[in-house]
Scaffold this motif. Sequence first.
Motif, PDB file in Angstrom:
ATOM      1  N   GLN A 227       0.698  -1.191   0.043  1.00  0.00           N
ATOM      2  CA  GLN A 227      -0.127   0.032  -0.107  1.00  0.00           C
ATOM      3  C   GLN A 227       0.890   1.040   0.073  1.00  0.00           C
ATOM      4  O   GLN A 227       1.989   1.449   0.773  1.00  0.00           O
ATOM      5  CB  GLN A 227      -0.899   0.148   1.300  1.00  0.00           C
ATOM      6  CG  GLN A 227      -1.732  -1.163   1.332  1.00  0.00           C
ATOM      7  CD  GLN A 227      -2.878  -1.175   0.122  1.00  0.00           C
ATOM      8  OE1 GLN A 227      -3.339  -0.152  -0.523  1.00  0.00           O
ATOM      9  NE2 GLN A 227      -3.325  -2.372  -0.286  1.00  0.00           N
ATOM     10  N   ASN A 228       0.501   2.154  -0.877  1.00  0.00           N
ATOM     11  CA  ASN A 228       1.397   3.552  -0.905  1.00  0.00           C
ATOM     12  C   ASN A 228       0.410   4.664  -0.738  1.00  0.00           C
ATOM     13  O   ASN A 228       0.797   5.881  -0.975  1.00  0.00           O
ATOM     14  CB  ASN A 228       2.071   3.612  -2.324  1.00  0.00           C
ATOM     15  CG  ASN A 228       1.204   3.566  -3.577  1.00  0.00           C
ATOM     16  OD1 ASN A 228      -0.133   3.608  -3.389  1.00  0.00           O
ATOM     17  ND2 ASN A 228       1.743   3.720  -4.688  1.00  0.00           N
ATOM     18  N   GLN A 229      -0.817   4.522  -0.354  1.00  0.00           N
ATOM     19  CA  GLN A 229      -1.880   5.688  -0.141  1.00  0.00           C
ATOM     20  C   GLN A 229      -2.328   5.711   1.137  1.00  0.00           C
ATOM     21  O   GLN A 229      -2.429   6.756   1.873  1.00  0.00           O
ATOM     22  CB  GLN A 229      -2.817   5.386  -1.141  1.00  0.00           C
ATOM     23  CG  GLN A 229      -2.422   5.702  -2.597  1.00  0.00           C
ATOM     24  CD  GLN A 229      -3.495   5.401  -3.813  1.00  0.00           C
ATOM     25  OE1 GLN A 229      -4.407   4.337  -3.592  1.00  0.00           O
ATOM     26  NE2 GLN A 229      -3.314   5.867  -4.971  1.00  0.00           N
ATOM     27  N   VAL A 230      -2.906   4.626   1.624  1.00  0.00           N
ATOM     28  CA  VAL A 230      -3.443   4.455   2.999  1.00  0.00           C
ATOM     29  C   VAL A 230      -3.133   3.010   3.625  1.00  0.00           C
ATOM     30  O   VAL A 230      -2.573   2.133   2.887  1.00  0.00           O
ATOM     31  CB  VAL A 230      -5.123   4.628   3.161  1.00  0.00           C
ATOM     32  CG1 VAL A 230      -5.475   5.858   2.608  1.00  0.00           C
ATOM     33  CG2 VAL A 230      -5.603   3.343   2.280  1.00  0.00           C
ATOM     34  N   LEU A 231      -2.992   3.057   5.032  1.00  0.00           N
ATOM     35  CA  LEU A 231      -2.689   1.765   5.543  1.00  0.00           C
ATOM     36  C   LEU A 231      -3.487   0.827   5.261  1.00  0.00           C
ATOM     37  O   LEU A 231      -4.611   0.932   4.815  1.00  0.00           O
ATOM     38  CB  LEU A 231      -2.689   1.948   6.978  1.00  0.00           C
ATOM     39  CG  LEU A 231      -1.476   3.148   7.653  1.00  0.00           C
ATOM     40  CD1 LEU A 231      -1.836   3.280   9.111  1.00  0.00           C
ATOM     41  CD2 LEU A 231      -0.197   2.139   7.424  1.00  0.00           C
TER      42      LEU A 231
ATOM     43  N   GLN B 228      -5.725  -0.983  10.163  1.00  0.00           N
ATOM     44  CA  GLN B 228      -6.017  -0.018  10.605  1.00  0.00           C
ATOM     45  C   GLN B 228      -6.858   0.254  12.111  1.00  0.00           C
ATOM     46  O   GLN B 228      -7.560  -1.017  12.355  1.00  0.00           O
ATOM     47  CB  GLN B 228      -7.233   0.768   9.698  1.00  0.00           C
ATOM     48  CG  GLN B 228      -6.714   1.108   8.101  1.00  0.00           C
ATOM     49  CD  GLN B 228      -7.468   1.501   7.397  1.00  0.00           C
ATOM     50  OE1 GLN B 228      -8.795   1.783   7.506  1.00  0.00           O
ATOM     51  NE2 GLN B 228      -7.114   1.674   6.120  1.00  0.00           N
TER      52      GLN B 228
ATOM     53  N   VAL C 251       4.138  -1.205   3.332  1.00  0.00           N
ATOM     54  CA  VAL C 251       3.731   0.029   3.306  1.00  0.00           C
ATOM     55  C   VAL C 251       4.790   1.034   3.045  1.00  0.00           C
ATOM     56  O   VAL C 251       5.847   1.359   3.657  1.00  0.00           O
ATOM     57  CB  VAL C 251       3.149   0.284   4.724  1.00  0.00           C
ATOM     58  CG1 VAL C 251       2.551   1.790   4.772  1.00  0.00           C
ATOM     59  CG2 VAL C 251       2.175  -0.839   5.261  1.00  0.00           C
TER      60      VAL C 251
ATOM     61  N   VAL D  56       2.854   7.070   3.551  1.00  0.00           N
ATOM     62  CA  VAL D  56       1.661   7.033   4.203  1.00  0.00           C
ATOM     63  C   VAL D  56       1.866   7.154   5.580  1.00  0.00           C
ATOM     64  O   VAL D  56       1.013   7.576   6.297  1.00  0.00           O
ATOM     65  CB  VAL D  56       1.422   5.339   4.214  1.00  0.00           C
ATOM     66  CG1 VAL D  56       0.025   5.230   4.918  1.00  0.00           C
ATOM     67  CG2 VAL D  56       0.847   4.971   2.826  1.00  0.00           C
TER      68      VAL D  56
ATOM     69  N   ASP E 269       1.606  11.164   6.651  1.00  0.00           N
ATOM     70  CA  ASP E 269       0.336  11.837   6.620  1.00  0.00           C
ATOM     71  C   ASP E 269      -0.060  11.706   8.175  1.00  0.00           C
ATOM     72  O   ASP E 269       0.384  10.844   9.012  1.00  0.00           O
ATOM     73  CB  ASP E 269      -0.676  11.285   5.742  1.00  0.00           C
ATOM     74  CG  ASP E 269      -0.403  11.564   4.130  1.00  0.00           C
ATOM     75  OD1 ASP E 269       0.078  12.527   3.949  1.00  0.00           O
ATOM     76  OD2 ASP E 269      -0.690  10.663   3.505  1.00  0.00           O
TER      77      ASP E 269
END
Length: 275
Positions: free
Chosen positions: A109-113, A118, A165, A169, A172
Amino acid sequence: MAPRSSQRKKHTTTMKTVGAVLSRLRTHAGLSQSALAELACVAQETIASIEQGRRPLLPHLAERLDDVLETKGVLWVMVDNLPEEAKFPIWAVEYVTKEQEALALSSYQNQVLPGLLQTEGYARAVFRNHVPALTEEEIEQRVGARLERQGVLHRKRPISASFIVSEAVLCDRIGGAEVYRVQVRHLRACADLPGVSLQIMPLGRKAHAALNGPFSLLETPDHQHLAYSENQYSSHLIDHPDEVSNMSQRYAMLRTHALNPEESKSLLDRLLGDS
């Protein structure tokens, strides 16, 4: 196409109907919500939310509840025959079902966890950022379903799970400072779970095997290998051997580019100020 409000109303009404049926079957079996939850190995809140129509009943849980309640597949058949607009998209249902049974899974994943890692606060913040905005009911339904999926990491027989990850991410602060800190602490704890490998892809790498974006890999109990990818408007569960092989090779290359698990734990410790 039906208006959005009409689709939401139909979705909510259908979930309430499913919930009412589950409540009736549970009562007929002489079980409390807590007793059924214990027998089905889920949280009491999960049963309560489904019965109140706040959370969808997923196929794998419907099947498990049928076994516990000895209802001969009634719940599973009901969920399986819901109109498509009242369910998760069919690709999501299929993926989640296979994820819960998987022998092994890998996720980049490279945008959100990854959803499986989570916290409740982070997941809620993710859904609150959805455009167009979701209703509070929809947010709670999605958060509940996401948290329920995480049981796969806590099975008695540990799953083999690898997560990579991007460090971006972790740069942020989704949900704010406190949500972020709780989330990083949770990541650090997940990194020590049996069967789990967590690696951070640091910023500034000169080589990268997944410039096309995030994806996941699964191995089913019958040793079928699958891949999964999604974008803003569509998602794909991939079973073609050549395509799955290509994505497996990309993931193997990513693991060599990322920090190893111990280095990744040290990075999380530094973010928490523990070292």
